[in-house]
Design a protein around this motif. Structure first.
Motif, mmCIF file in Angstrom:
data_model
loop_
_atom_site.group_PDB
_atom_site.id
_atom_site.type_symbol
_atom_site.label_atom_id
_atom_site.label_comp_id
_atom_site.label_asym_id
_atom_site.label_seq_id
_atom_site.Cartn_x
_atom_site.Cartn_y
_atom_site.Cartn_z
ATOM 1 N N ARG A 580 20.110 -31.348 -7.033
ATOM 2 C CA ARG A 580 20.661 -32.288 -6.055
ATOM 3 C C ARG A 580 21.046 -31.565 -4.773
ATOM 4 N N GLN A 581 21.640 -30.393 -4.965
ATOM 5 C CA GLN A 581 22.083 -29.625 -3.809
ATOM 6 C C GLN A 581 20.889 -29.252 -2.932
ATOM 7 N N ARG A 582 19.812 -28.821 -3.599
ATOM 8 C CA ARG A 582 18.627 -28.409 -2.837
ATOM 9 C C ARG A 582 17.982 -29.601 -2.144
ATOM 10 N N GLU A 583 17.929 -30.729 -2.867
ATOM 11 C CA GLU A 583 17.348 -31.927 -2.250
ATOM 12 C C GLU A 583 18.124 -32.333 -1.003
ATOM 13 N N GLU A 584 19.452 -32.323 -1.193
ATOM 14 C CA GLU A 584 20.321 -32.677 -0.078
ATOM 15 C C GLU A 584 20.072 -31.754 1.110
ATOM 16 N N ALA A 585 19.989 -30.468 0.786
ATOM 17 C CA ALA A 585 19.808 -29.479 1.856
ATOM 18 C C ALA A 585 18.481 -29.709 2.565
ATOM 19 N N SER A 586 17.448 -29.994 1.790
ATOM 20 C CA SER A 586 16.135 -30.159 2.432
ATOM 21 C C SER A 586 16.102 -31.459 3.233
ATOM 22 N N ARG A 587 16.839 -32.480 2.734
ATOM 23 C CA ARG A 587 16.930 -33.720 3.512
ATOM 24 C C ARG A 587 17.629 -33.445 4.837
ATOM 25 N N ALA A 588 18.724 -32.649 4.745
ATOM 26 C CA ALA A 588 19.467 -32.334 5.961
ATOM 27 C C ALA A 588 18.573 -31.588 6.943
ATOM 28 N N ARG A 589 17.800 -30.645 6.403
ATOM 29 C CA ARG A 589 16.877 -29.897 7.266
ATOM 30 C C ARG A 589 15.854 -30.835 7.879
ATOM 31 N N GLY A 590 15.366 -31.755 7.028
ATOM 32 C CA GLY A 590 14.372 -32.707 7.486
ATOM 33 C C GLY A 590 14.893 -33.547 8.647
ATOM 34 N N SER A 591 16.125 -34.048 8.508
ATOM 35 C CA SER A 591 16.658 -34.900 9.566
ATOM 36 C C SER A 591 16.937 -34.088 10.827
ATOM 37 N N GLU A 592 17.296 -32.810 10.629
ATOM 38 C CA GLU A 592 17.480 -31.951 11.792
ATOM 39 C C GLU A 592 16.169 -31.813 12.554
ATOM 40 N N GLY A 593 15.107 -31.569 11.763
ATOM 41 C CA GLY A 593 13.794 -31.384 12.363
ATOM 42 C C GLY A 593 13.355 -32.619 13.145
ATOM 43 N N ALA A 594 13.726 -33.826 12.633
ATOM 44 C CA ALA A 594 13.296 -35.064 13.277
ATOM 45 C C ALA A 594 14.181 -35.416 14.454
#
Lengths: 594, 257, 259
Positions: A580-594
């Motif tokens: 969950r932590q990793r998913e959250e982190a990658s989502r956060a990265r994803g939204s940063e990228g967008a």
């Protein structure tokens, strides 16, 4: 002789964390409870637990959750665990920790005023609620004062229990004991009996256990017909003290590695990078123990046969605050300042994962009216115990056993009848050592047993070593029949040791038998002739019973099958929380990228 | 717990034989030295208070006479007495001095694990020892005295309107500093500063200042005994110095004119 | 480390043998090993010469507080007292039971009275169940008190109990520590000061600090527990000025007497 039995609803053998927690639970249900303590109240081996109580409170790592704790525990136990126990444990542990706090325990705190949690070997997150490096002391002191303030609980200090009585229907009915201080016999009759007498680490030569850990409850229950399970699983803690000889085996808390301690071999190589590059020093205990053992075997050991543990890079102030007991222990007993120097550690016998086979929810054994909890019971830890899970175990299953025993005692009609002849027979047996002229010295038999077990069933075993061990044990047991005692009945340790050694011989036989039976290496059980895990072997728990002829009977019991939703957790290589932590982190990265 | 707690078979008399209390064979040295030092100090103090009428030598004022209350109030007898009782009782009720004189004078006990010399013992349950509970009032009064000590110490640098430094000025200055250390490291002050609180942060609006003050005082308090001794000897020495000046037996070396 | 300085040397050790009625010191020979503590020596005697030699011990690492006794008249934990300290000073080692308590046998005293006192103390009573919000600053003081391992060496050395046998009037240092811990707990709701004075008997202590001296956990019992308790007693019973400032109405209501 006075043989009027003392009547109680619930009789608890053992006054460590499990026994005291069970007593509180039973008393809360209205039962009258007797607690038999082998030493004084508050001195049980629980006091030695250092690291903490593993509970998924999530105070520091919000991604922690009971399913993550479940995942970690099952995985560390190499899937020999009873998943129902693990599931109950991981769900209830946080409540049990908070309950301690309500009763006055003072845990280390976070900056925002919540219970501090520390990282520990093979836990996904910072999870161990702790009090410096003396969490066990805090736990037992809290329970001790709670017990003292509880009516309906009588504590009998310094009492040795030698036999479990069953009634004519085969139900647990009482116990035969004597008081250490004056040798007076005490006969208890009870509706329900709980065995909470801890483990049997004293079977081995190098052990972190106190003299009491001789497995009395497990052995006398086994003799009365109870089933033992997973006896081959003995945990060797990777870091025991090595030098000087007087302190050999005394525990060096895993907290040292939790707080950043590093392991080195004699060539200054951080060898854990080789054995477990992922988790390094904080790998599971079985892995770290074996790694140290292998290094020593390969000639890369320290002068006294261990590995170097180094925490000095953390600085004196930090070490003294987080590991005060360790600092003090080395300074006083080994003339060594751990804030400046590294020190030697080697594996030491620490915990027995096996024990009485119990029902997950209640701690009920196969004998009606007999319950077990804590280290005496098997099932929660499987093939290897995670650090911090034992203190939680005591609380969760101590409470459960106490509740179940009290409920059973209330259901059971009439008084439990003890047969006069069995009391008389036991009285004669207990006094027998005084009658033997020039018999065997129990101290010597004990030392030889420890040597034998360390040689033939230590951290590394093989089919031949185990068979040889059983042969030697047979001969030693024969000699042990003639153990004798000198002196009088008043506080006579030599006399008490006779029964301790008898119990340990019984359990040693079960360890050797179970270990020979498990033809694979799994968790703490490491067979050189079967060096790998065998999926077939991993599907069974080895259960032993004692036949009327005194022979051990072995049978398989399938490891309880997890339901699909839990099973699925293990399809992932990482625990649910980390995922969950990793998913959250990658989502956060994803939204940063967008 | 169970009734067997009170054990019938054991006699509750003293065990008949014990190991010799031999290790600390010289345990008596400490109480004897301490007892003598304290007694001499008390005797000297009484001499200053009851046998001396003034304590001033030009701009120096003996600590026993500071502040010079007797002269301000124009009380002709025992001018030192009107102030000196404060620091003396402050020390007499001090938690550290109590340890020392109970051990040295009363032998209660002379040293740890050495038998108490007194057979009748009432601790601090009745007068006069129960009055040690008033320690904090002597602390309050001592803080006032300390203020005057500083004032008088500064006067010690005032040589007829001109700044100068004599040996006496320095002695008086250090004296004021040491007495401040001793006074403000007091157990009663530690309690009043924050020890009486049970929580420092649990009430949101409670100032954390109390916590930090308590921490600082606690740290000073660890050396309270040391300050007690140093300040005592310093006061003593300073008083002797001023007395010798007054008696004309020595001259005050001037370090800066 | 004194690696091999005294290794293998046979030295005598005198151990008290007997019970509450009679007894004497007996001499045993012990083979020294590096880092040997007095408990090792006693267990050595037990294994080799006197299997019935009574001694209490559990953890052998100064965590459990079972092995309190007196070595050369000084209260100590046997597992923490090094033999070589005595050898170096060329001193004979005499081991006896704690003097303040009745002897059961050899080195084992009857300390049950301590547990009777422990049972009398009103337990921790928080206003609400956990989870608590407690800050590090607020638990810091309690942690020292909770280090106690209940070896009762402080009870042994305290002259009020040792020489004057006043356990009926004064609970002793261990329980002053316990009372301080409870009283200073931010969430305890009981007003314990009257108890500390009347049942606890804090007035009996004359702050001579032997309890702190012998504490193997180095807890400053007198400085951090007993003196603060005395100051709390002073607050309540000896401070009219404080009463005046605070106003009598703001004083907590007196608690009903304990059972």
């Amino acid at each position: 002789m006075n043989i009027d039995p003392l009547h109680y609803d619930v009789l608890i053998v053992g006054a460590g964390g499990a026994g005291l927690r069970a007593a509180l639970a039973a008393a809360e249900e209205g039962a009258r409870v007797a607690v038999l303590s082998k030493s004084l109240l508050g001195k049980a081996h629980t006091v030695m637990a250092e690291g903490g109580i593993a509970a998924a409170l999530g105070n520091l790592d919000p991604y922690d959750s009971f399913d993550t704790h479940f995942y970690d525990t099952m995985k560390a136990g190499h899937f020999l665990n009873n998943y129902r126990m693990v599931s109950l444990y991981t769900q209830e542990a946080p409540d049990r920790v908070l309950e301690l706090e309500t009763w006055g325990a003072v845990f280390d705190r976070t900056e925002d005023g919540r219970i501090m949690q520390r990282p520990f070997g093979a836990h996904s997150f910072r999870r161990l609620a702790h009090v410096g490096d003396s969490t066990g002391k805090e736990l037992i002191r809290t329970l001790e004062y709670k017990i003292l303030a509880t009516k309906r609980v009588d504590v009998y200090p310094e009492v040795i229990t030698t036999r479990l009585f069953l009634d004519d229907n085969g139900r647990a009915a009482g116990a035969f004991c004597y008081q250490r201080d004056d040798g007076r016999f005490l006969i208890f009759s009870a509706h329900a009996v709980i065995m909470a007498s801890g483990g049997w680490g004293r079977v081995y030569k190098v052990s972190s256990n106190s003299w009491e850990s001789t497995g009395d409850g497990a052995a006398i229950s086994f003799r009365a017909g109870a089933e033992l399970m997973d006896m081959e699983m003995v945990q060797f803690h990777p870091t025991g003290m090595v030098w000087p000889p007087g302190v050999r085996g005394i525990l060096v808390t895993e907290g040292v590695r939790g707080e950043g301690g590093l392991l080195f071999n004699s060539q200054n190589e951080r060898f854990m990078l080789r054995y477990d590059p992922e988790r390094k020093e904080l790998s599971a205990r079985d892995v770290v123990s074996r790694s140290i053992f292998r290094e020593v075997q390969a000639g890369r050991g320290t002068p006294h046969g261990g590995a170097w543990l180094d925490i000095s890079h953390k600085g004196p102030a930090y070490i003294k605050r987080k590991l005060p007991t360790m600092y003090e222990q080395f300074l006083k007993l080994a003339d060594l300042d751990i804030t400046r120097e590294r020190f030697e550690v080697a594996p030491t016998t620490h915990y027995t994962m096996g024990g009485l086979r119990v029902e997950a929810e209640t701690g009920a054994t196969n004998i009606e009216g007999l319950y077990a909890c804590g280290e005496t019971a098997a099932g929660l830890h499987g093939g290897n115990r995670l650090g911090g899970n034992s203190l939680g175990d005591l609380l969760v299953f101590g409470r459960r056993a106490g509740l179940a025993a009290a409920a059973y005692a209330a259901r059971r009609p009439g008084t439990s009848s003890l047969s006069y002849s069995s009391i008389e027979e036991e009285r004669r047996r207990v006094l027998a050592p005084f009658a033997i002229e020039s018999g065997e010295n129990p101290y010597l038999i004990h030392a030889q047993l420890q040597q034998l077990m360390s040689t033939y069933a230590g951290i590394m075993r093989s089919g031949t070593s185990l068979t040889d061990g059983l042969g030697h044990l047979e001969r030693l047991s024969e000699r042990a029949n003639r153990m004798s005692a000198d002196g009088g009945l008043h506080f006579n340790p030599g006399w008490g040791l006779v029964f301790d050694v008898q119990n340990m011989l019984t359990l040693a036989r079960a360890i050797l038998t179970g270990a020979r039976e498990r033809r694979e290496s799994r968790g703490a059980h490491w067979r050189t002739d079967y060096p790998d895990e065998d999926p077939e072997e991993g599907r069974r728990n080895i259960v032993q019973t004692l036949g009327p002829d005194g022979r051990i009977k072995v049978r398989d019991e399938p490891v309880p099958e997890m339901p699909p939703d839990l099973r699925r957790l293990f399809d992932d290589p990482v625990s649910p929380g980390v995922k969950r932590q990793r998913e959250e982190a990658s989502r956060a990265r994803g939204s940063e990228g967008a | 717990m169970h009734d067997s707690l009170s054990h019938p078979s054991l006699s509750h008399q003293e065990p008949p034989h014990q190991t010799k209390a031999a290790t600390e064979r010289y345990f008596w040295i400490e109480p004897v030295l301490v007892g003598a030092a304290l007694a001499l100090f008390v005797l000297y103090s009484l001499w200053e208070v009851f046998f001396q009428v003034h304590g001033r030598y030009h701009n120096y004022l003996s600590p026993y006479f500071s502040p010079d209350l007797g002269r301000w109030l124009k009380i002709p007898v025992f001018p030192a007495l009107w102030v000196a009782w404060v620091p003396l009782l402050f020390r007499a009720s001090c938690y550290y001095y109590r340890r020392e004189y109970y051990r040295a004078w009363f032998g209660s006990p002379p040293a740890c694990a050495v038998p108490d010399r007194r057979t009748r013992y009432t601790g601090e349950t009745r007068p006069p020892m129960v009055w040690t509970y008033f320690h904090r009032f002597f602390f309050y009064l001592s803080t006032v005295v300390v203020v005057f000590l500083w004032v008088d110490a500064l006067h010690g640098f005032d040589f007829g309107g001109r700044f100068g430094i004599g040996l006496g000025s320095l002695l008086l200055l250090v004296d004021a500093a040491l007495l401040s250390l001793y006074t403000f490291s007091c157990h009663a002050f530690r309690h009043l500063a924050g020890g009486n609180l049970n929580c420092y942060r649990c009430k949101p609006r409670r100032p954390r200042a109390r916590y930090h003050l308590w921490r600082v005082i606690s740290r000073l308090n660890q050396h309270h005994g040391l300050y007690a001794w140093i300040s005592m000897f310093w006061v003593w020495g300073t008083a002797v110095y001023v007395r010798l000046l007054i008696l004309g037996l020595i001259r005050d070396p001037r370090l800066l004119r | 480390m004194t690696e091999d300085g005294f290794r293998g040397r046979e030295v005598p050790i005198w151990i008290f043998r007997g019970d509450g009625l009679s007894g004497e010191e007996r001499q045993y020979m012990v083979e020294l090993s590096p880092g040997m503590v007095v408990l090792d020596a006693v267990l050595y005697v037990q294994q080799h010469e006197a299997p019935d030699l009574a001694v209490r011990w559990n953890c052998k690492a100064a965590h459990c507080g079972s092995c309190g006794a007196e070595v050369n008249g000084r209260p100590r934990l046997l597992c923490k007292t090094r033999m070589d300290d005595y050898m170096r000073r060329n001193e004979a080692v005499h081991v006896g039971p704690m003097k303040t308590f009745p002897v059961i046998r050899d080195l084992v005293p009857d300390i049950r009275k301590n547990y009777e006192i422990a049972r009398r103390i009103p337990p921790f009573t928080p206003a609400h169940p956990a989870p608590f919000q407690l800050w590090p600053e607020d638990v810091e003081r309690l942690k020292e008190f909770r280090r106690c391992i209940e070896c009762f060496l402080c009870q042994d050395v305290c002259h009020v109990l040792r020489d004057h046998h006043r356990l009926d009037h004064y609970m002793g240092p261990r329980f002053m520590l316990k009372l301080a811990e409870l009283d200073m707990h931010p969430l305890d709701t009981r007003d314990r000061t009257p108890y500390v004075r009347r049942e606890g008997g804090v007035d009996w202590c004359n702050v001579t600090r032997c309890c702190s001296d012998v504490c193997p956990e180095a807890i400053a019992i007198t400085e951090n527990a007993i003196i603060p308790l005395k100051e709390r007693v002073a607050d309540r019973y000896f401070d009219p000025i404080r009463d005046f400032w605070r106003g009598r109405s703001r004083r907590p209501a007196p608690e009903p007497p304990e059972k």
